[in-house]
Design a protein around this motif. Sequence first.
Motif, mmCIF file in Angstrom:
data_model
loop_
_atom_site.group_PDB
_atom_site.id
_atom_site.type_symbol
_atom_site.label_atom_id
_atom_site.label_comp_id
_atom_site.label_asym_id
_atom_site.label_seq_id
_atom_site.Cartn_x
_atom_site.Cartn_y
_atom_site.Cartn_z
ATOM 1 N N TRP A 101 41.383 41.897 45.300
ATOM 2 C CA TRP A 101 41.138 40.449 44.945
ATOM 3 C C TRP A 101 42.135 39.462 45.664
ATOM 4 C CZ3 TRP A 101 37.890 36.946 42.717
ATOM 5 C CH2 TRP A 101 38.507 35.789 42.438
ATOM 6 N N ARG A 102 43.399 39.990 45.494
ATOM 7 C CA ARG A 102 44.749 39.304 45.729
ATOM 8 C C ARG A 102 44.829 39.455 47.368
ATOM 9 N NH1 ARG A 102 47.895 37.515 41.630
ATOM 10 N NH2 ARG A 102 47.513 38.907 39.605
ATOM 11 N N ARG A 103 44.618 40.553 47.951
ATOM 12 C CA ARG A 103 45.060 40.961 49.451
ATOM 13 C C ARG A 103 44.052 40.924 50.457
ATOM 14 N NH1 ARG A 103 50.350 44.778 48.589
ATOM 15 N NH2 ARG A 103 51.442 43.519 46.957
ATOM 16 N N THR A 104 43.018 41.660 50.127
ATOM 17 C CA THR A 104 41.790 41.855 51.008
ATOM 18 C C THR A 104 41.073 40.513 50.998
ATOM 19 O OG1 THR A 104 41.995 44.333 50.603
ATOM 20 C CG2 THR A 104 39.952 43.555 51.858
ATOM 21 N N ARG A 105 40.831 40.397 49.742
ATOM 22 C CA ARG A 105 39.968 38.950 49.564
ATOM 23 C C ARG A 105 38.620 38.701 50.351
ATOM 24 N NH1 ARG A 105 43.893 34.004 50.507
ATOM 25 N NH2 ARG A 105 44.300 35.049 52.430
ATOM 26 N N THR A 106 38.119 40.041 50.259
ATOM 27 C CA THR A 106 36.660 39.887 50.622
ATOM 28 C C THR A 106 35.407 40.189 49.435
ATOM 29 O OG1 THR A 106 36.583 41.892 51.507
ATOM 30 C CG2 THR A 106 37.157 40.373 53.008
ATOM 31 N N ALA A 107 34.469 39.691 49.407
ATOM 32 C CA ALA A 107 33.609 40.056 48.388
ATOM 33 C C ALA A 107 33.353 41.562 48.564
ATOM 34 C CB ALA A 107 32.257 39.221 48.607
ATOM 35 N N ASP A 108 33.010 42.070 49.753
ATOM 36 C CA ASP A 108 32.722 43.311 49.790
ATOM 37 C C ASP A 108 33.721 44.345 49.304
ATOM 38 O OD1 ASP A 108 30.343 43.136 51.155
ATOM 39 O OD2 ASP A 108 30.852 43.220 53.023
ATOM 40 N N ALA A 109 35.146 44.150 49.590
ATOM 41 C CA ALA A 109 36.201 44.806 49.289
ATOM 42 C C ALA A 109 36.211 44.780 47.528
ATOM 43 C CB ALA A 109 37.435 44.159 49.753
ATOM 44 N N VAL A 110 36.160 43.598 46.989
ATOM 45 C CA VAL A 110 35.878 43.560 45.522
ATOM 46 C C VAL A 110 34.798 44.453 44.888
ATOM 47 C CG1 VAL A 110 35.796 41.978 43.454
ATOM 48 C CG2 VAL A 110 37.132 41.276 45.488
ATOM 49 N N GLN A 111 33.571 44.180 45.563
ATOM 50 C CA GLN A 111 32.512 44.922 45.178
ATOM 51 C C GLN A 111 32.775 46.553 45.072
ATOM 52 O OE1 GLN A 111 28.754 43.972 46.870
ATOM 53 N NE2 GLN A 111 27.909 45.713 46.305
ATOM 54 N N HIS A 112 33.350 47.070 46.275
ATOM 55 C CA HIS A 112 33.444 48.478 46.497
ATOM 56 C C HIS A 112 34.450 48.979 45.250
ATOM 57 C CE1 HIS A 112 34.038 52.195 48.598
ATOM 58 N NE2 HIS A 112 35.227 52.133 48.523
ATOM 59 N N ALA A 113 35.687 48.154 45.062
ATOM 60 C CA ALA A 113 36.387 48.306 44.101
ATOM 61 C C ALA A 113 36.122 48.414 42.519
ATOM 62 C CB ALA A 113 38.201 47.527 44.030
ATOM 63 N N ALA A 114 35.263 47.512 42.255
ATOM 64 C CA ALA A 114 34.489 47.404 41.069
ATOM 65 C C ALA A 114 33.589 48.501 40.923
ATOM 66 C CB ALA A 114 33.867 46.117 41.020
ATOM 67 N N GLN A 115 32.801 48.953 42.019
ATOM 68 C CA GLN A 115 31.732 49.866 41.742
ATOM 69 C C GLN A 115 32.587 51.375 41.541
ATOM 70 O OE1 GLN A 115 28.357 49.799 41.912
ATOM 71 N NE2 GLN A 115 28.931 51.751 41.145
ATOM 72 N N ALA A 116 33.635 51.381 42.221
ATOM 73 C CA ALA A 116 34.376 52.839 42.128
ATOM 74 C C ALA A 116 34.852 52.895 40.601
ATOM 75 C CB ALA A 116 35.557 52.620 43.175
ATOM 76 N N LEU A 117 35.160 51.755 40.110
ATOM 77 C CA LEU A 117 35.746 51.956 38.592
ATOM 78 C C LEU A 117 34.575 52.197 37.623
ATOM 79 C CD1 LEU A 117 37.996 51.344 36.590
ATOM 80 C CD2 LEU A 117 37.512 49.089 36.781
ATOM 81 N N VAL A 118 33.502 51.400 37.900
ATOM 82 C CA VAL A 118 32.328 51.762 37.130
ATOM 83 C C VAL A 118 31.669 52.950 37.193
ATOM 84 C CG1 VAL A 118 29.887 50.838 36.590
ATOM 85 C CG2 VAL A 118 31.612 48.978 36.997
ATOM 86 N N SER A 119 31.799 53.693 38.406
ATOM 87 C CA SER A 119 31.464 55.033 38.629
ATOM 88 C C SER A 119 32.307 56.013 37.557
ATOM 89 C CB SER A 119 31.212 55.452 40.008
ATOM 90 O OG SER A 119 30.104 54.548 40.892
ATOM 91 N N SER A 120 33.552 55.547 37.791
ATOM 92 C CA SER A 120 34.205 56.656 37.199
ATOM 93 C C SER A 120 34.273 56.675 35.588
ATOM 94 C CB SER A 120 35.854 56.101 37.734
ATOM 95 O OG SER A 120 37.023 56.927 36.689
ATOM 96 N N LEU A 121 34.018 55.365 35.278
ATOM 97 C CA LEU A 121 33.928 55.155 33.667
ATOM 98 C C LEU A 121 32.578 55.815 33.479
ATOM 99 C CD1 LEU A 121 35.128 51.315 33.284
ATOM 100 C CD2 LEU A 121 36.170 53.451 32.677
ATOM 101 N N SER A 122 31.500 55.615 34.004
ATOM 102 C CA SER A 122 30.137 56.100 33.702
ATOM 103 C C SER A 122 29.961 57.397 34.159
ATOM 104 C CB SER A 122 29.107 55.128 34.306
ATOM 105 O OG SER A 122 29.177 55.370 35.525
ATOM 106 N N ARG A 123 31.148 58.043 35.029
ATOM 107 C CA ARG A 123 30.923 59.477 35.366
ATOM 108 C C ARG A 123 29.363 59.611 36.237
ATOM 109 N NH1 ARG A 123 32.734 61.179 29.675
ATOM 110 N NH2 ARG A 123 35.070 60.701 29.925
ATOM 111 N N THR A 124 29.150 58.761 36.949
ATOM 112 C CA THR A 124 27.972 58.841 37.597
ATOM 113 C C THR A 124 28.402 58.709 39.320
ATOM 114 O OG1 THR A 124 27.491 56.354 37.534
ATOM 115 C CG2 THR A 124 26.189 57.748 35.745
ATOM 116 N N ILE A 125 27.272 59.100 40.081
ATOM 117 C CA ILE A 125 27.419 58.749 41.462
ATOM 118 C C ILE A 125 26.662 57.758 41.860
ATOM 119 C CG2 ILE A 125 27.002 59.670 43.725
ATOM 120 C CD1 ILE A 125 27.313 62.447 42.565
ATOM 121 N N PRO A 126 27.157 56.686 42.503
ATOM 122 C CA PRO A 126 26.170 55.353 42.775
ATOM 123 C C PRO A 126 25.131 55.575 43.640
ATOM 124 C CG PRO A 126 28.540 55.044 43.584
ATOM 125 C CD PRO A 126 28.304 56.291 43.058
ATOM 126 N N HIS A 127 24.071 55.191 43.371
ATOM 127 C CA HIS A 127 22.822 55.427 44.032
ATOM 128 C C HIS A 127 22.406 54.080 44.597
ATOM 129 C CE1 HIS A 127 18.681 56.899 44.659
ATOM 130 N NE2 HIS A 127 18.110 55.596 44.120
#
Length: 202
Positions: A59-85
């Motif tokens: 959010w602060r440094r890379t500042r691209t929607a793709d980077a934010v989406q990737h980081a958020a998806q990694a966080l959600v996948s870890s919380l839910s213990r699922t593999i992104p489909h």
Amino acid sequence: MPSRAVHSIDVSSCDWSAVLFIEPETQEGRALSARMGGQVEFLEKEALAGMVSALEQAWRRTRTADAVQHAAQALVSSLSRTIPHVPSDPRVLAAIEHLRAQDGNTLALEDVAAVVHLSPSRFRHVFVEETGMPLRTYHLWRRLLKAWEILMRGDNLANAAHAAGFADSAHLSRTCRTMFGLAPSAMQMKGPLSERMRAPSS
């Protein structure tokens, strides 16, 4: 916390905060709902430190929607213990591309099914299997994302609503309140990414 739970957030002592909304019908949403059993779950900050740091960096440094989406998806996948489909069925991919081409217009399931040469019942099953949510929900999410992207560029609520296929700003506001419990004005993102989106193209 569970879907549709009444809540409030105090961020007065935070340097920054992030709120992630997870559609309950996706595999991540179903996994979290099953684990939490309708209760609020508190997480130790140490368990999330690396992923939260990656989200802040995006959010602060890379500042691209793709980077934010990737980081958020990694966080959600870890919380839910699922593999992104990621949808891979060519019929579903064609349907998604057709939805994008319609630019916010509301489409009936029968019409989209006809585009990919499937019966409505078969298409409904395949689409949910591949995306984790019904076509109507998926399409609504895309329209809301489009509205937020326009708001992040500095446009007003009425123009964002019209471009995303809502009847007017009141319709967009009602939909946001139903989906998230918040008015769209409360979800207008400000900060490095929105500033970059507003900057003129070089």
